[in-house]
Design a protein around this motif. Structure first.
Motif, mmCIF file in Angstrom:
data_model
loop_
_atom_site.group_PDB
_atom_site.id
_atom_site.type_symbol
_atom_site.label_atom_id
_atom_site.label_comp_id
_atom_site.label_asym_id
_atom_site.label_seq_id
_atom_site.Cartn_x
_atom_site.Cartn_y
_atom_site.Cartn_z
ATOM 1 N N TYR A 165 -3.380 2.180 -12.696
ATOM 2 C CA TYR A 165 -3.597 3.460 -12.003
ATOM 3 C C TYR A 165 -4.756 3.433 -10.995
ATOM 4 O O TYR A 165 -4.616 3.903 -9.874
ATOM 5 N N PHE A 166 -5.899 2.876 -11.414
ATOM 6 C CA PHE A 166 -7.065 2.845 -10.516
ATOM 7 C C PHE A 166 -6.763 1.971 -9.293
ATOM 8 O O PHE A 166 -7.111 2.322 -8.169
ATOM 9 N N HIS A 167 -6.093 0.857 -9.541
ATOM 10 C CA HIS A 167 -5.725 -0.054 -8.456
ATOM 11 C C HIS A 167 -4.813 0.671 -7.449
ATOM 12 O O HIS A 167 -5.013 0.569 -6.229
ATOM 13 N N GLU A 168 -3.842 1.396 -7.979
ATOM 14 C CA GLU A 168 -2.910 2.142 -7.110
ATOM 15 C C GLU A 168 -3.655 3.191 -6.287
ATOM 16 O O GLU A 168 -3.376 3.388 -5.100
ATOM 17 N N VAL A 225 9.214 4.256 -11.858
ATOM 18 C CA VAL A 225 8.763 3.246 -12.830
ATOM 19 C C VAL A 225 9.086 3.692 -14.260
ATOM 20 O O VAL A 225 9.634 2.921 -15.046
ATOM 21 N N LYS A 226 8.774 4.945 -14.566
ATOM 22 C CA LYS A 226 8.897 5.390 -15.963
ATOM 23 C C LYS A 226 10.317 5.793 -16.356
ATOM 24 O O LYS A 226 10.820 5.397 -17.404
ATOM 25 N N GLN A 241 -6.791 3.174 -5.329
ATOM 26 C CA GLN A 241 -7.566 2.510 -4.271
ATOM 27 C C GLN A 241 -6.671 2.066 -3.114
ATOM 28 O O GLN A 241 -7.027 2.230 -1.951
ATOM 29 N N GLU A 242 -5.510 1.532 -3.461
ATOM 30 C CA GLU A 242 -4.559 1.058 -2.431
ATOM 31 C C GLU A 242 -4.138 2.196 -1.503
ATOM 32 O O GLU A 242 -4.010 2.033 -0.302
ATOM 33 N N LYS A 243 -3.944 3.388 -2.118
ATOM 34 C CA LYS A 243 -3.475 4.537 -1.329
ATOM 35 C C LYS A 243 -4.517 4.996 -0.315
ATOM 36 O O LYS A 243 -4.181 5.548 0.715
ATOM 37 N N PHE A 244 -5.774 4.799 -0.655
ATOM 38 C CA PHE A 244 -6.827 5.310 0.228
ATOM 39 C C PHE A 244 -7.374 4.247 1.188
ATOM 40 O O PHE A 244 -8.425 4.438 1.780
ATOM 41 N N VAL A 245 -6.635 3.175 1.380
ATOM 42 C CA VAL A 245 -7.040 2.155 2.357
ATOM 43 C C VAL A 245 -6.766 2.660 3.772
ATOM 44 O O VAL A 245 -7.606 2.562 4.662
ATOM 45 N N SER A 246 -5.578 3.248 3.972
ATOM 46 C CA SER A 246 -5.173 3.689 5.314
ATOM 47 C C SER A 246 -5.998 4.881 5.795
ATOM 48 O O SER A 246 -6.016 5.937 5.153
ATOM 49 N N PHE A 273 3.946 13.610 -3.214
ATOM 50 C CA PHE A 273 5.075 13.254 -4.083
ATOM 51 C C PHE A 273 5.619 11.874 -3.696
ATOM 52 O O PHE A 273 5.922 11.063 -4.553
ATOM 53 N N ILE A 274 5.742 11.656 -2.374
ATOM 54 C CA ILE A 274 6.252 10.365 -1.900
ATOM 55 C C ILE A 274 5.274 9.250 -2.294
ATOM 56 O O ILE A 274 5.671 8.170 -2.720
ATOM 57 N N ASP A 275 3.983 9.544 -2.164
ATOM 58 C CA ASP A 275 2.940 8.553 -2.448
ATOM 59 C C ASP A 275 2.809 8.221 -3.935
ATOM 60 O O ASP A 275 2.693 7.061 -4.317
ATOM 61 N N PHE A 276 2.752 9.248 -4.754
ATOM 62 C CA PHE A 276 2.409 9.038 -6.167
ATOM 63 C C PHE A 276 3.523 9.391 -7.154
ATOM 64 O O PHE A 276 3.819 8.642 -8.061
ATOM 65 N N TRP A 277 4.079 10.580 -6.974
ATOM 66 C CA TRP A 277 4.951 11.111 -8.019
ATOM 67 C C TRP A 277 6.313 10.409 -8.089
ATOM 68 O O TRP A 277 6.759 10.021 -9.167
#
Lengths: 226, 246
Positions: free
Chosen positions: A150-153, A131-132, A155-160, A121-125
């Motif tokens: 969305y795809f960019h976001e 934003v919306k 990918q960014e989340k799965f860097v760490s 929830f903190i990461d995505f929701w």
């Protein structure tokens, strides 16, 4: 009927119904995430549709939130009631002799999943809601990102590697939870007569394929991020 | 066989109990577990100590009185047996055996290994019967056709002896295998249909009132049940209650 849901069996049935709903949701979430492996554009299109369709946002999303909250709250209520029913603990109890670890520890696998959902929830929701619904931006685009964001976001989340590690651990617990929960939900609904073995096989397949699929998708994006 | 026994001793229902160690010697592997307990009690009586109180009646595996939790399992490590049918050959010379009463808030300890299982009786009284006058005008058994499959399933459910092993072994102290069996044995037969809805409603209500926990489908009860009562009986009870509530 209201009396039914106050009974112990009624609570089991309510728990099972919310479980069916969540398992169906998980399946469609997996299907959409899987698109991200094959096509960034298609993933963006579907994500934008899901994120901006009014029926999904204002009718299905509240039902989903209710389903998630209900399943957790009811799970804790049943655990507290069951602990109360136990009375004095045994000095020696050999639970492994007659039941699986998964079936005896649903509350702990459930707590691990709850911790993950909070992180999710903190990461995505929460950013999405911000934003919306707070900034009022329903465009699905972000400055500096070509096409939808969305795809960019994702990918960014799965860097760490830490986040990916937490993700993998959470999905292992989800698999363990489902290994018991899938068939258990059917049993609570009284729907296992003559088809228990089939349901167990489907449940085992679902409990391994879906969580493993989510893990593979996360690792795929972690390893393919440039 | 020489054994060390760790046994729950509790003077009465209000006393605080504790585990006490005892030694027994020259136990034959052919003895039943209850005979081994008899040897211990004889030993205790001879030394002027209070014998261990435990329930037993038929010693043929059908009364369900011997409510002992042995080495972490209801009725011990053997399958499909009550404590009287558990034999000492299941243990090894030099073993330490832990013996406790069945535990559940709804099964309070009366003394040592004796527990009060009247909650089961009250559940039965709430609906575990059919209201038919059978005195003097009994019909021929075949006047009411019943399929072989239904008759067999009803008979399987009716073999429940109400020992409480299901409750004792359940991590939630749920009585749903017992109540499921009692509901099923009537639900499967035409004689049980007249009161079917009231029966399941009343028996489940009484079960909840007695303070038994909720089934989470671990299946431990089915494994430990000395009569092999199937989990399908719980599923049938769930269906019966849903049907009665709609």
């Amino acid at each position: 009927m209201s009396g039914f849901f106050k009974s112990s069996i009624g609570r089991k049935v309510a728990m099972a119904l919310s479980a069916f709903f969540l398992m169906f949701f998980l399946l469609q979430h997996f299907a959409i995430n899987l698109l991200s492996v094959f096509s960034a554009d298609l993933f963006n299109e579907v994500s934008h549709f899901m994120g901006t369709n009014w029926l999904i946002q204002f009718a299905l999303q509240p039902v989903l939130i209710f389903g998630v909250v209900f399943h957790f709250v009811m799970g804790f209520i049943l655990e507290i009631r069951n602990k109360k029913a136990q009375g004095v603990s045994y000095a020696k109890n050999n639970g492994a002799a007659n039941s699986t670890w998964m079936s005896r520890n649903m509350i702990y696998s459930g707590i691990a999943i709850l911790a993950f959902i909070i992180l999710h929830f903190i990461d995505f929701w929460f950013p999405e809601i911000n934003v919306k619904f707070i900034q009022g931006d329903w465009s699905g685009v972000h400055e500096g990102v070509e096409g939808y964001r969305y795809f960019h976001e994702l990918q960014e989340k799965f860097v760490s590697p830490i986040r990916v590690g937490a993700y993998v651990i959470a999905f292992v617990f989800l698999g363990l939870h489902l290994l018991h929960g899938f068939t258990s939900a059917f049993q609570s609904m009284g729907a296992t007569a003559g088809r228990k073995k089939t349901l167990q096989n489907i449940g085992t397949a679902y409990s391994i394929i879906i969580p493993l699929g989510f893990i593979i998708i996360a690792l795929f994006h972690h390893l393919n991020h440039h | 066989m020489n054994l060390t026994l760790k046994i729950w001793r509790q003077k009465d229902s209000k006393a605080k109990g504790q585990m006490v160690d005892y030694k027994v010697t020259e136990i034959s592997e052919h003895m039943s577990f209850l005979e081994m307990m008899d040897v211990l009690n004889e030993q205790l009586v001879n030394t002027g100590e209070e014998p261990v109180a435990f329930d037993h009646d038929c010693r043929e595996g059908i009364c369900g009185m011997c409510s002992m939790y042995i080495n972490g399992e209801a009725h011990g490590p053997d399958r499909g047996v009550t404590t009287c049918q558990l034999h000492m050959r299941m243990f090894k010379d030099g073993d330490t055996i832990t013996i406790e009463p069945f535990r559940a808030a709804a099964f309070p300890v009366i003394k040592d290994l004796v527990v009060d299982r009247m909650a089961f009786e009250r559940i039965q009284q709430a609906g575990g019967y059919i209201s038919v006058n059978t005195s003097g005008n009994t019909q021929d058994a075949n006047s009411l056709p019943i399929s072989k499959h239904a008759a067999d399933e009803a008979m399987d459910a009716a073999t429940c002896i109400g020992c409480g092993a299901c409750v004792a072994t359940c991590k939630n102290s749920s009585a749903m295998l017992f109540v499921g069996a009692k509901v099923s044995q009537y639900a499967l037969l035409p004689q049980g249909q007249v009161e079917a809805a009231d029966r399941v409603r009343n028996m489940v209500a009484q079960m909840d009132l007695e303070g038994f926990g909720n089934c989470t489908n671990t299946g431990a009860c089915e494994i430990e049940c000395p009569k092999g009562i199937s989990l399908e009986n719980i599923a049938r009870m769930n269906r019966e209650l849903m049907k009665a509530s709609i």
